[in-house]
Motif scaffolding. Structure first.
Motif, PDB file in Angstrom:
ATOM      1  N   UNK A 177      -5.282   5.359  -1.045  1.00 56.22           N
ATOM      2  CA  UNK A 177      -4.236   4.361  -0.929  1.00 56.22           C
ATOM      3  C   UNK A 177      -4.041   3.699  -2.285  1.00 56.22           C
ATOM      4  N   UNK A 178      -2.788   3.569  -2.712  1.00 55.85           N
ATOM      5  CA  UNK A 178      -2.456   2.952  -3.989  1.00 55.85           C
ATOM      6  C   UNK A 178      -1.752   1.621  -3.724  1.00 55.85           C
ATOM      7  N   UNK A 179      -2.056   0.614  -4.529  1.00 54.88           N
ATOM      8  CA  UNK A 179      -1.413  -0.692  -4.348  1.00 54.88           C
ATOM      9  C   UNK A 179      -0.371  -0.903  -5.444  1.00 54.88           C
ATOM     10  N   UNK A 194       3.818   2.083   2.535  1.00 58.91           N
ATOM     11  CA  UNK A 194       4.969   2.928   2.265  1.00 58.91           C
ATOM     12  C   UNK A 194       4.474   4.302   1.837  1.00 58.91           C
ATOM     13  N   UNK A 195       5.078   5.370   2.351  1.00 57.19           N
ATOM     14  CA  UNK A 195       4.676   6.739   2.017  1.00 57.19           C
ATOM     15  C   UNK A 195       5.762   7.424   1.204  1.00 57.19           C
ATOM     16  N   UNK A 196       5.359   8.052   0.100  1.00 61.38           N
ATOM     17  CA  UNK A 196       6.275   8.835  -0.730  1.00 61.38           C
ATOM     18  C   UNK A 196       5.899  10.301  -0.562  1.00 61.38           C
ATOM     19  N   UNK A 211       0.837  -1.194   0.000  1.00 62.01           N
ATOM     20  CA  UNK A 211       0.000   0.000   0.000  1.00 62.01           C
ATOM     21  C   UNK A 211       0.870   1.240   0.000  1.00 62.01           C
ATOM     22  N   UNK A 212       0.734   2.076  -1.017  1.00 69.79           N
ATOM     23  CA  UNK A 212       1.586   3.256  -1.164  1.00 69.79           C
ATOM     24  C   UNK A 212       0.724   4.516  -1.024  1.00 69.79           C
ATOM     25  N   UNK A 238       4.251   6.124 -11.726  1.00 76.23           N
ATOM     26  CA  UNK A 238       5.355   5.210 -11.449  1.00 76.23           C
ATOM     27  C   UNK A 238       5.654   4.394 -12.700  1.00 76.23           C
ATOM     28  N   UNK A 239       6.877   4.396 -13.119  1.00 72.23           N
ATOM     29  CA  UNK A 239       7.267   3.663 -14.322  1.00 72.23           C
ATOM     30  C   UNK A 239       8.337   2.634 -13.979  1.00 72.23           C
TER      31      UNK A 239
END
Length: 529
Positions: A251-253, A288-290, A217-218, A236-237
């Motif tokens: 939340x992004x997976x 994880x947090x960006x 989870x990002x 994200x690439x």
């Protein structure tokens, strides 16, 4: 809630109790399908297949794939009773995926949709079935909860208890309102909502859930150089993989690995504004947090003013190079790319407005639209002698030309001035001339009495006795402008000649031509021949 004891605690329990304590063996992760078998599953999808048949076929294919040691379970609801909010049954307990496919398919094929949609109850029963294992619940449903419970609230409760089960939601052929309710479940569960309008889309959405299983989870956080929080998007690439869109609002997976990230504020033009690039390493493990510091684009909002009065306004359209590039609502504050714009809006028929603006870095601009002064007019017309309301829309005429249509309930915005107010009814027309609509009052309620007489229609049998009331028709003598009425009731008519026609299904009645004068009240008889 799943409770796990660590090894030191197990030894402590052993010494305190004097009993032998056996540690639990680790159970494989589970994939648990909750299958909607409510009566609405007999409906059709966009591809004209029945929902139940499409879901059966897709699940039959789904269980044949490699689940990498995970165990499968199946629960269905609404398949046994029509009005039972506890009709939820575990059809296939957790079993190795490699050995359960045949039984899974047999059970799905035997389901006969008929009942309600007890989603919350099924979630709670599923939690019991999980016991101490972790894994995923996949809800496949074509409708929202119908048992007076709130599955969104249940997901919030699970989150507060740190229940380590991921809940995924696949909506099958949902309308807008139902889709929003199902999205809420996924949002509260911290997963992505999946929408399927056909059998093929259902299969694709289940594949996505499988691909996301075990992903990280990002969370994406944005901040301006001044330290202010800001909503951003990122791409994200990674070589050999499809680009992943991240949003800071959810939340992004993402699978662990090394990615190239390009992030910034997403403008109304559909671009990342001066995107910031960096390499990101997403490790295995927990969420994880960006965090990204990004430049802030020009910011705009709109205001509408009629003299000293603030107005609600209307949708604003931004144009560049003779084409529309975006639009926004008057209550919104939005980000836009730098550049030269024409902004157009039309709050009402008398206000077609435009502004030219150049937006540069650092701008925070209000677009002020000055409106031509209009007032709201609401018109009511009633019959003299009875106050009977004419349920028509009205018209304002000026110089022999219709200027406005006035809705009978909502009214309309008009320019102040003198108008002829018309009741545009072919059977009972009326005009009030030279009505002054002043500029001083923002809302003006105009009420007019229409000169009328009143008629009551009576059905009689051939012997002259009163017959039962029924439908009839009043028109002009030439048969035009016919309107439907019921006998036995009093109706207002403007002075003039009319024709009354009985209902042929009731019997044989000759048409009656009659005249009504202002202030007159009379009965008109339709006698059976």
């Amino acid at each position: 809630m799943n409770i796990r004891f660590s090894t030191p605690i197990l030894f402590l329990l052993y010494f305190l109790s004097g009993q032998t304590v056996y540690s639990q063996t680790h159970q494989p992760e589970g994939i648990y399908i909750i299958f909607d078998a409510s009566g609405s599953m007999w409906g059709e999808l966009a591809d004209h297949t029945r929902k139940i048949e499409s879901a059966r076929n897709v699940l039959e294919t789904f269980v044949k794939q490699d689940f990498h040691g995970k165990e499968l379970a199946l629960r269905a609801y609404g398949h046994r009773k029509e009005k039972d909010c506890t009709d939820s049954e575990l059809l296939v307990p957790f079993s190795p995926a490699t050995s359960v496919a045949e039984e899974f398919t047999r059970q799905v094929r035997s389901i006969n949709p008929k009942g309600r949609t007890p989603i919350s109850y099924s979630f709670r029963e599923a939690l019991k079935d999980f016991g101490d294992r972790s894994g995923d619940i996949i809800l496949i449903s074509d409708g929202i909860e119908t048992c007076d419970e709130d599955p969104c609230a249940l997901m919030r409760e699970w989150k507060g208890k740190n229940i380590s089960i991921r809940v995924h939601v696949v909506g099958l052929g949902l309308e807008e309102q139902a889709r929003l309710a199902m999205e809420c479940i996924a949002r509260e569960a911290g997963t992505e909502y999946h929408n399927a309008g056909s059998a093929s889309e259902l299969g694709e959405e289940l594949k996505k859930i499988q691909a996301d299983h075990g992903s990280i989870g990002v969370w994406l956080e944005g901040e301006t150089p001044k330290g202010e929080g800001i909503q951003i998007k990122g791409i994200l690439s990674q070589k050999g993989r499809t680009d992943i869109l991240l949003e800071s609002s959810r939340k992004n997976t993402v699978l662990s690995g090394t990615y190239a990230l390009e992030a910034g504020v997403w403008t109304k033009n559909g671009h990342l504004y001066l995107p910031v690039k960096k390499e990101v390493i997403i490790p295995d493990g927990q969420d994880f947090t960006i965090s990204m510091i990004v430049p802030e684009p020009p910011q705009i909002w709109a205001a509408f003013q009629d003299g000293k009065l603030k107005e609600r306004g209307a949708l604003i359209f931004a144009w560049q190079d003779n084409r529309e590039v975006f639009s926004f609502r008057p209550q919104d504050t939005v980000y836009a790319d730098e550049g030269i714009y024409e902004f157009h809006t039309q709050p009402n028929a008398d206000n077609s407005l435009s502004l030219n603006e150049t937006l540069v870095k650092g701008d925070k601009k209000e677009l002020l639209f000055s409106m031509t002064h209009t007032v709201k007019v609401v018109i009511t017309m009633v019959a003299t002698g009875s106050g009977q309301l004419f349920r028509n829309n009205y018209e304002l005429w000026q110089g022999g030309e219709k200027k406005y249509d006035i809705h009978r309930v909502n009214g309309a915005l008009v320019l102040p001035g003198k108008y002829d107010v018309r009741l545009p009814d072919d059977l009972t027309p009326f005009t009030k001339k030279n009505v002054e609509i002043t500029p001083s009052e923002p809302i003006q309620n105009l009420r007019f009495e229409v000169p009328c007489g009143h008629v009551t229609i009576i059905y009689q049998k051939a012997d002259g006795t009163r017959d039962k009331d029924d439908r009839c028709w009043i028109s002009l003598p030439d048969g035009k402008a016919q309107t439907f009425h019921n006998s036995g009731q009093k109706y207002a008519l403007t002075p003039g000649k009319y024709q009354l026609t009985g209902w042929s299904h009731k019997g044989n009645y000759s048409p009656v031509v009659f005249e009504i004068k202002e202030g007159e009240t009379k009965e008109i008889v339709l006698q059976s021949q």
